[in-house]
Design a protein around this motif. Structure first.
Motif, mmCIF file in Angstrom:
data_model
loop_
_atom_site.group_PDB
_atom_site.id
_atom_site.type_symbol
_atom_site.label_atom_id
_atom_site.label_comp_id
_atom_site.label_asym_id
_atom_site.label_seq_id
_atom_site.Cartn_x
_atom_site.Cartn_y
_atom_site.Cartn_z
ATOM 1 N N TYR A 38 -5.586 -2.480 4.602
ATOM 2 C CA TYR A 38 -4.418 -1.791 4.057
ATOM 3 C C TYR A 38 -3.975 -0.620 4.936
ATOM 4 C CZ TYR A 38 -4.042 -4.547 -0.186
ATOM 5 O OH TYR A 38 -3.832 -5.569 -1.077
ATOM 6 N N ARG B 227 -8.443 -1.164 -1.323
ATOM 7 C CA ARG B 227 -7.497 -0.113 -0.909
ATOM 8 C C ARG B 227 -8.198 1.230 -0.750
ATOM 9 N NH1 ARG B 227 -7.574 -0.223 -6.260
ATOM 10 N NH2 ARG B 227 -7.103 1.642 -7.494
ATOM 11 N N GLN C 22 -9.575 3.257 3.466
ATOM 12 C CA GLN C 22 -8.389 3.538 4.264
ATOM 13 C C GLN C 22 -8.762 4.005 5.669
ATOM 14 O OE1 GLN C 22 -4.771 3.305 3.498
ATOM 15 N NE2 GLN C 22 -5.896 1.782 2.307
ATOM 16 N N GLU D 24 -2.149 -4.418 -11.004
ATOM 17 C CA GLU D 24 -3.347 -4.117 -10.243
ATOM 18 C C GLU D 24 -3.133 -4.590 -8.805
ATOM 19 O OE1 GLU D 24 -6.976 -5.397 -12.025
ATOM 20 O OE2 GLU D 24 -6.410 -4.714 -14.037
ATOM 21 N N TYR D 25 -4.082 -4.299 -7.941
ATOM 22 C CA TYR D 25 -3.904 -4.613 -6.531
ATOM 23 C C TYR D 25 -4.710 -5.841 -6.122
ATOM 24 C CZ TYR D 25 -1.711 -0.051 -6.319
ATOM 25 O OH TYR D 25 -0.876 1.021 -6.545
ATOM 26 N N GLU E 52 -7.144 -7.034 -3.939
ATOM 27 C CA GLU E 52 -8.171 -6.420 -3.104
ATOM 28 C C GLU E 52 -9.520 -7.037 -3.440
ATOM 29 O OE1 GLU E 52 -8.548 -2.246 -3.912
ATOM 30 O OE2 GLU E 52 -8.294 -2.508 -6.069
ATOM 31 N N TYR F 53 -1.270 -3.524 -1.941
ATOM 32 C CA TYR F 53 -1.196 -2.068 -1.944
ATOM 33 C C TYR F 53 -0.334 -1.659 -0.743
ATOM 34 C CZ TYR F 53 -2.540 2.831 -1.489
ATOM 35 O OH TYR F 53 -2.519 4.196 -1.359
ATOM 36 N N CYS F 54 0.951 -1.513 -0.992
ATOM 37 C CA CYS F 54 1.899 -1.211 0.074
ATOM 38 C C CYS F 54 2.678 0.043 -0.314
ATOM 39 C CB CYS F 54 2.856 -2.389 0.295
ATOM 40 S SG CYS F 54 4.002 -2.143 1.648
ATOM 41 N N ASN G 230 -0.031 -0.460 6.103
ATOM 42 C CA ASN G 230 0.794 0.707 5.782
ATOM 43 C C ASN G 230 1.133 1.583 6.987
ATOM 44 O OD1 ASN G 230 1.154 0.421 2.893
ATOM 45 N ND2 ASN G 230 -1.048 0.742 2.728
#
Length: 333
Positions: free
Chosen positions: A197, A188, A191, A165-166, A168, A142-143, A201
């Motif tokens: 993640y 993700r 946060q 999909e991610y 995770e 997830y970037c 990010n």
């Protein structure tokens, strides 16, 4: 000179040669064009192979391909479905190695492709392979920045439209007799400042990129394989500490017990900053695999940790293969 003789003019010899060469070149170009419709000319030798290297029915085969200081793991499940994790650095020689392995196994479609990290050493080769092999589903980090690395940028362009999909915690595939899932990074949805993640990010340092790579648990029956991605020492210690504190992970109604891990793929090519004795003391795997390069050998401490409990295999000696069948595991170069 007679009129009939004046009307006949012979074509100069040099011009005849030119026309012949041009015709041959045109024919050759047409042949290449026709071939390229069905087989990429660039990788012709990787596609024109006999599909004679398939696992036996009921076996799970895991191959750690020899792609120098890159990473590529090819998993063939007992029902024939395929999981491809990363694809090396995207160089011609390494991409040819991956494509040849797929074609020799008769793989035209990859059910599950995983990009375990945004690093080009893992994502660039996957981007190249997926130009020629269809993937049903992709798992990716997830970037928020697709331009974080050249390799990840190429991958995102290649897989536009692919079901994604991610990578995770908790994601994966859970069949009755086999499957795989992500033990890290965290979800993700978390946060919060300091979460995996969030760090990737907001502060994409080399350390944060490494620690947001995927740790993947793969199982067949009661036998497990653990891939530690590029996790550094601190992230591995957290993984094993969380596991011990919880008494196991539970995902999709399945209890993930790491004490059945028979093979560990060492983190980050066995780098010194990825050394984690706690993994080996806790899991005591029968085998360890290091994706290694002759130019950048693994840390002696990582080798020592592995050899306390494990038979050690390195991909600079060639592709490492693990066969899991009826609860037994066999590993060889």
């Amino acid at each position: 000179m007679k009129k009939s003789e004046r009307g006949k003019r012979s074509i100069p010899r040099d011009l005849k040669i030119f026309f012949i060469i041009a015709a041959v070149f045109a024919a050759f170009t047409a042949v290449l064009f026709i071939i390229n419709i069905f087989t990429p000319v660039k990788y012709l030798s990787a596609f024109w192979v006999i599909a004679d290297d398939k696992p036996q029915n009921g076996q799970m085969r895991v191959r750690f391909l020899s792609v120098d200081y890159g990473d590529c793991t090819l998993v063939e499940f007992p029902d024939g479905k395929v999981l491809l994790i990363d694809g090396g650095d995207g160089s011609y020689a390494h991409s040819k190695t991956v494509l040849k392995a797929l074609n020799r196994s008769g793989v035209d479609k990859i059910e599950y492709a995983v990009c375990s990290s945004v690093k080009s050493l893992r994502s660039a080769g996957l981007a190249e392979v997926l130009k020629y092999k269809k993937a049903d589903k992709l798992y990716a980090p997830y970037c928020v920045s697709e331009n974080i690395t050249d390799g990840y940028k190429k991958l995102r362009k290649v897989v536009e439209g692919v079901n994604t999909e991610y990578c995770e915690y908790g994601a994966g595939v859970f069949e009755e007799d086999y499957g795989f899932c992500f033990l890290s990074p965290g979800t993700r949805l978390n946060q919060g400042e300091g979460s995996d993640y969030y760090l990737l990010n907001n502060d994409p340092s080399e350390q944060n990129i490494d620690n947001t790579s995927a740790a993947i648990y793969i199982y067949c029956g009661d036998t497990g394989v653990l891939l530690l991605g590029d996790l550094r020492s601190s992230a591995q210690k957290k993984l094993i500490s969380d596991y011990n504190a919880l008494g196991g992970f539970e995902m999709n109604g399945k209890k993930i017990q790491l004490d059945n891990v028979a093979l560990v793929k060492a983190a980050n090519h066995g780098a010194e900053y990825a050394q984690c004795s706690e993994i080996y003391d806790g899991l005591k795997p029968k085998y360890t695999v290091i994706s290694a390069s002759g130019d950048m050998p693994p840390s002696q401490q990582v080798i020592s940790d592995a050899e306390r409990y494990s038979g050690l295999f390195m991909t600079n000696d060639g592709t490492v293969t693990a066969i899991i069948d009826n609860g037994n595991i066999r590993v060889f170069n």
